[in-house]
Structure formats: structure tokens, C-alpha cells
Design a protein around this motif. Sequence first.
Motif, PDB file in Angstrom:
ATOM      1  N   SER A   1       0.829  -1.201   0.000  1.00 49.14           N
ATOM      2  CA  SER A   1       0.000   0.000   0.000  1.00 49.14           C
ATOM      3  C   SER A   1       0.866   1.255   0.000  1.00 49.14           C
ATOM      4  O   SER A   1       0.601   2.208  -0.744  1.00 49.14           O
ATOM      5  CB  SER A   1      -0.929  -0.014   1.213  1.00 49.14           C
TER       6      SER A   1
ATOM      7  N   SER B   1       2.430   1.711  -3.391  1.00 49.97           N
ATOM      8  CA  SER B   1       1.423   2.193  -4.333  1.00 49.97           C
ATOM      9  C   SER B   1       1.165   3.680  -4.143  1.00 49.97           C
ATOM     10  O   SER B   1       1.058   4.439  -5.113  1.00 49.97           O
ATOM     11  CB  SER B   1       0.135   1.393  -4.148  1.00 49.97           C
ATOM     12  N   GLU B   2       1.065   4.116  -2.892  1.00 46.73           N
ATOM     13  CA  GLU B   2       0.839   5.532  -2.601  1.00 46.73           C
ATOM     14  C   GLU B   2       2.011   6.386  -3.061  1.00 46.73           C
ATOM     15  O   GLU B   2       1.817   7.474  -3.604  1.00 46.73           O
ATOM     16  CB  GLU B   2       0.572   5.734  -1.111  1.00 46.73           C
TER      17      GLU B   2
ATOM     18  N   THR C   1       4.065   5.682  -5.544  1.00 42.70           N
ATOM     19  CA  THR C   1       4.002   5.694  -7.006  1.00 42.70           C
ATOM     20  C   THR C   1       2.946   6.671  -7.491  1.00 42.70           C
ATOM     21  O   THR C   1       3.179   7.457  -8.414  1.00 42.70           O
ATOM     22  CB  THR C   1       3.707   4.275  -7.542  1.00 42.70           C
TER      23      THR C   1
END
Length: 67
Positions: free
Chosen positions: A8, A11-12, A14
Motif C-alpha cells: 500500500s 502504491s501511494e 508511485t
Amino acid sequence: MDDADRASEASERTLAAALQARRDVLRPCGVCFYCDEPVRAGVLFCEAACRDDWQAEERVRRIGGKR
């Protein structure tokens, strides 16, 4: 912290980098980039709601592979 937390966070990071890169492309033009309302010089969006909506749609475009 487990694998889901790490994924997570990655992803954040990115997404934040992608949004920053996109922001670098946007240049103030006198109107809101979301609703085309006139804005002050140097401003991209007329209000936070337009900015947030634009960012949400930008995320969807990026996930879908479209700019």
C-alpha cells in the motif's frame, strides 16, 4: 508492518510521484483545469473540490493506462 502495508505504501508513493509529474506538465492558463471557471493568475483550480475531482479522475486515467 506486513506485506499488505508495504504494498500500500509503495502504491501511494508511485501515485504521488505520478501526480507530481502530471502537475509539472500543467501550467496555469487563467481557467480551472477541471471546470473552466476563471481563476487568479498562477492558480490551476478554482477550489479544492475541483482539484480533488481532477486528481481522482487522473488516478483512474493512470490506472487505465490513459493520460
